[in-house]
Design a protein around this motif. Structure first.
Motif, PDB file in Angstrom:
ATOM      1  N   GLY A  60       0.844  -1.189   0.000  1.00 38.49           N
ATOM      2  CA  GLY A  60       0.000   0.000   0.000  1.00 38.49           C
ATOM      3  C   GLY A  60       0.877   1.236   0.000  1.00 38.49           C
ATOM      4  O   GLY A  60       1.595   1.492   0.966  1.00 38.49           O
ATOM      5  N   THR A  61       0.857   1.985  -1.096  1.00 34.29           N
ATOM      6  CA  THR A  61       1.790   3.106  -1.241  1.00 34.29           C
ATOM      7  C   THR A  61       1.164   4.467  -0.941  1.00 34.29           C
ATOM      8  O   THR A  61       1.892   5.442  -0.777  1.00 34.29           O
ATOM      9  CB  THR A  61       2.367   3.130  -2.663  1.00 34.29           C
ATOM     10  OG1 THR A  61       1.299   3.265  -3.605  1.00 34.29           O
ATOM     11  CG2 THR A  61       3.126   1.846  -2.953  1.00 34.29           C
ATOM     12  N   SER A  62      -0.153   4.553  -0.891  1.00 40.02           N
ATOM     13  CA  SER A  62      -0.785   5.854  -0.589  1.00 40.02           C
ATOM     14  C   SER A  62      -2.169   5.611  -0.008  1.00 40.02           C
ATOM     15  O   SER A  62      -2.401   4.586   0.628  1.00 40.02           O
ATOM     16  CB  SER A  62      -0.832   6.738  -1.838  1.00 40.02           C
ATOM     17  OG  SER A  62      -1.529   6.119  -2.881  1.00 40.02           O
ATOM     18  N   CYS A  63      -3.115   6.521  -0.258  1.00 39.10           N
ATOM     19  CA  CYS A  63      -4.384   6.497   0.462  1.00 39.10           C
ATOM     20  C   CYS A  63      -5.210   5.242   0.202  1.00 39.10           C
ATOM     21  O   CYS A  63      -6.002   4.837   1.057  1.00 39.10           O
ATOM     22  CB  CYS A  63      -5.210   7.741   0.121  1.00 39.10           C
ATOM     23  SG  CYS A  63      -5.250   8.144  -1.628  1.00 39.10           S
ATOM     24  N   CYS A  64      -5.062   4.560  -0.943  1.00 44.15           N
ATOM     25  CA  CYS A  64      -5.810   3.326  -1.191  1.00 44.15           C
ATOM     26  C   CYS A  64      -5.389   2.222  -0.220  1.00 44.15           C
ATOM     27  O   CYS A  64      -6.148   1.282   0.021  1.00 44.15           O
ATOM     28  CB  CYS A  64      -5.607   2.850  -2.628  1.00 44.15           C
ATOM     29  SG  CYS A  64      -6.570   3.790  -3.835  1.00 44.15           S
ATOM     30  N   CYS A  98      -1.760  -3.903  -5.453  1.00 49.46           N
ATOM     31  CA  CYS A  98      -1.097  -2.611  -5.543  1.00 49.46           C
ATOM     32  C   CYS A  98      -2.112  -1.514  -5.239  1.00 49.46           C
ATOM     33  O   CYS A  98      -2.995  -1.232  -6.050  1.00 49.46           O
ATOM     34  CB  CYS A  98      -0.485  -2.424  -6.926  1.00 49.46           C
ATOM     35  SG  CYS A  98       0.510  -0.940  -7.061  1.00 49.46           S
ATOM     36  N   ALA A  99      -2.024  -0.945  -4.058  1.00 48.11           N
ATOM     37  CA  ALA A  99      -2.995   0.045  -3.592  1.00 48.11           C
ATOM     38  C   ALA A  99      -2.316   1.392  -3.428  1.00 48.11           C
ATOM     39  O   ALA A  99      -1.824   1.718  -2.338  1.00 48.11           O
ATOM     40  CB  ALA A  99      -3.632  -0.406  -2.283  1.00 48.11           C
ATOM     41  N   LYS A 121       1.149 -16.276 -10.180  1.00 53.57           N
ATOM     42  CA  LYS A 121       1.016 -15.070  -9.377  1.00 53.57           C
ATOM     43  C   LYS A 121       0.029 -14.123 -10.035  1.00 53.57           C
ATOM     44  O   LYS A 121      -0.209 -14.208 -11.243  1.00 53.57           O
ATOM     45  CB  LYS A 121       2.380 -14.393  -9.221  1.00 53.57           C
ATOM     46  CG  LYS A 121       3.108 -14.142 -10.530  1.00 53.57           C
ATOM     47  CD  LYS A 121       4.547 -13.756 -10.276  1.00 53.57           C
ATOM     48  CE  LYS A 121       5.347 -13.661 -11.577  1.00 53.57           C
ATOM     49  NZ  LYS A 121       6.764 -13.392 -11.349  1.00 53.57           N
ATOM     50  N   TYR A 122      -0.519 -13.218  -9.225  1.00 54.93           N
ATOM     51  CA  TYR A 122      -1.613 -12.365  -9.696  1.00 54.93           C
ATOM     52  C   TYR A 122      -1.379 -10.928  -9.230  1.00 54.93           C
ATOM     53  O   TYR A 122      -0.707 -10.690  -8.232  1.00 54.93           O
ATOM     54  CB  TYR A 122      -2.951 -12.887  -9.180  1.00 54.93           C
ATOM     55  CG  TYR A 122      -3.180 -14.342  -9.507  1.00 54.93           C
ATOM     56  CD1 TYR A 122      -3.734 -14.715 -10.727  1.00 54.93           C
ATOM     57  CD2 TYR A 122      -2.804 -15.343  -8.615  1.00 54.93           C
ATOM     58  CE1 TYR A 122      -3.919 -16.052 -11.046  1.00 54.93           C
ATOM     59  CE2 TYR A 122      -2.986 -16.680  -8.930  1.00 54.93           C
ATOM     60  CZ  TYR A 122      -3.542 -17.029 -10.141  1.00 54.93           C
ATOM     61  OH  TYR A 122      -3.708 -18.344 -10.466  1.00 54.93           O
ATOM     62  N   VAL A 123      -1.984  -9.997  -9.972  1.00 52.74           N
ATOM     63  CA  VAL A 123      -1.867  -8.578  -9.651  1.00 52.74           C
ATOM     64  C   VAL A 123      -3.256  -7.958  -9.642  1.00 52.74           C
ATOM     65  O   VAL A 123      -4.034  -8.154 -10.587  1.00 52.74           O
ATOM     66  CB  VAL A 123      -0.980  -7.833 -10.670  1.00 52.74           C
ATOM     67  CG1 VAL A 123      -0.938  -6.340 -10.342  1.00 52.74           C
ATOM     68  CG2 VAL A 123       0.433  -8.408 -10.675  1.00 52.74           C
ATOM     69  N   VAL A 124      -3.576  -7.237  -8.575  1.00 58.04           N
ATOM     70  CA  VAL A 124      -4.828  -6.498  -8.474  1.00 58.04           C
ATOM     71  C   VAL A 124      -4.479  -5.014  -8.373  1.00 58.04           C
ATOM     72  O   VAL A 124      -3.723  -4.606  -7.479  1.00 58.04           O
ATOM     73  CB  VAL A 124      -5.652  -6.938  -7.244  1.00 58.04           C
ATOM     74  CG1 VAL A 124      -6.905  -6.089  -7.125  1.00 58.04           C
ATOM     75  CG2 VAL A 124      -6.015  -8.406  -7.342  1.00 58.04           C
ATOM     76  N   ALA A 125      -5.002  -4.215  -9.295  1.00 55.33           N
ATOM     77  CA  ALA A 125      -4.742  -2.771  -9.312  1.00 55.33           C
ATOM     78  C   ALA A 125      -5.895  -2.057  -8.617  1.00 55.33           C
ATOM     79  O   ALA A 125      -7.034  -2.114  -9.073  1.00 55.33           O
ATOM     80  CB  ALA A 125      -4.584  -2.270 -10.743  1.00 55.33           C
ATOM     81  N   TYR A 155      -8.873  -4.975 -12.195  1.00 60.09           N
ATOM     82  CA  TYR A 155      -8.836  -3.535 -11.948  1.00 60.09           C
ATOM     83  C   TYR A 155     -10.000  -3.156 -11.022  1.00 60.09           C
ATOM     84  O   TYR A 155     -11.147  -3.535 -11.279  1.00 60.09           O
ATOM     85  CB  TYR A 155      -8.972  -2.756 -13.251  1.00 60.09           C
ATOM     86  CG  TYR A 155      -7.781  -2.866 -14.182  1.00 60.09           C
ATOM     87  CD1 TYR A 155      -6.709  -2.001 -14.061  1.00 60.09           C
ATOM     88  CD2 TYR A 155      -7.753  -3.822 -15.189  1.00 60.09           C
ATOM     89  CE1 TYR A 155      -5.621  -2.078 -14.917  1.00 60.09           C
ATOM     90  CE2 TYR A 155      -6.673  -3.915 -16.050  1.00 60.09           C
ATOM     91  CZ  TYR A 155      -5.608  -3.043 -15.907  1.00 60.09           C
ATOM     92  OH  TYR A 155      -4.537  -3.138 -16.753  1.00 60.09           O
ATOM     93  N   ILE A 156      -9.704  -2.399  -9.964  1.00 59.18           N
ATOM     94  CA  ILE A 156     -10.733  -1.913  -9.051  1.00 59.18           C
ATOM     95  C   ILE A 156     -10.656  -0.390  -9.040  1.00 59.18           C
ATOM     96  O   ILE A 156      -9.880   0.202  -8.273  1.00 59.18           O
ATOM     97  CB  ILE A 156     -10.539  -2.477  -7.631  1.00 59.18           C
ATOM     98  CG1 ILE A 156     -10.435  -4.005  -7.664  1.00 59.18           C
ATOM     99  CG2 ILE A 156     -11.686  -2.049  -6.725  1.00 59.18           C
ATOM    100  CD1 ILE A 156     -10.156  -4.627  -6.313  1.00 59.18           C
TER     101      ILE A 156
END
Length: 254
Positions: A60-64, A98-99, A121-125, A155-156
């Motif tokens: 989590g890199t910011s407000c998400c 990735c939030a 492996k999986y990625v959720v944006a 993608y969310i």
């Protein structure tokens, strides 16, 4: 010491494994004898476990990231779905949620973490900044979507998306995992053609097996969460997952 002879088990003819009626008859006989037997495919059993226990890399890199923390609290309780395990090492994670914003300075580190994860492996944006750069889209220092760095599965959108939307997006990822072919599919090594395609895009580290798995399971486009789901949509999704599991079991038995 007394040595007892083990009970002999009658072998099942190979032809019977291709006949559903024979398998159901054998299962019924075993059930009548007191043995609990359930017929199904090993793919379905493994994917059931994988879909209900994705280990997310803490990213989590910011407000998400606050919204991701919210679904771990008592109000939303993501542990109901088996997602509560988060790892600090990419070698122990199979999912990056990735939030938040990814800057150009951060991009190489993000890509390295993704490469260090084991397949599949999986990625959720999560959030507009992750998907397209968000309000910083025209900024010189922000990546305009992490799909420029890694393949994205779900993608969310939102700024930030509500916890319900994140939960729904994770349910969509569960749905994707459940219909994958684990043996020879999501967990396979690259073929010579795939390796050649990967090398043409900047080396083996430049293209993951995940790039190829979407086409193999019939999902050519990523799943995009467009809003908060209603209770009826959640129930319909559950029915659809059950139907997919039944179809996969029938195909395996045939």
């Amino acid at each position: 010491m007394e040595v007892r002879k083990r009970a002999s088990i009658k072998s099942v003819p190979y032809e019977d494994f291709k006949d559903n009626d024979s398998l159901e008859k054998i299962a019924a006989e075993l059930n009548e004898g007191g043995a609990n037997v359930v017929l199904g495919s090993l793919d379905a059993a493994i994917n059931w476990g994988r879909s209900n226990s994705p280990w997310s890399l803490t990213f989590g890199t910011s407000c998400c990231g606050i919204e991701f923390m919210a679904i771990g609290c008592a109000r939303y309780d993501m542990s109901r779905f088996g997602w509560e395990v988060t790892r600090n090492s990419p070698r122990q994670a199979d999912l990056i949620m990735c939030a938040g914003t990814i800057t150009n300075k951060m991009a190489p580190v993000f890509k390295r973490l993704y490469d260090e994860m084991a397949e599949p492996k999986y990625v959720v944006a999560v959030g507009g900044c992750t998907i397209s750069g968000g309000p910083f889209k025209k900024s010189y220092n922000v990546v305009r979507g992490i799909n420029e760095l890694v393949p994205v599965d779900v993608y969310i959108p939102g700024c930030p998306p509500r916890p319900e939307a994140i939960i729904y997006g994770m349910m969509q990822l569960q749905r994707k995992i459940k219909v994958e072919k684990f043996f020879g599919g999501a967990n396979h090594k690259m073929t010579s053609e795939e390796k050649e395609a990967s090398l043409s895009n900047g080396g083996l580290h430049g293209l993951s097996n995940e790039n190829f798995s979407n086409a193999k399971i019939g999902n050519k486009e990523p799943i995009i969460v467009t809003g908060q789901p209603s209770q009826e949509e959640v129930e319909n999704l559950a029915k659809e997952i059950d139907q997919l599991n039944k179809e996969q079991s029938t195909e395996t038995n045939n």
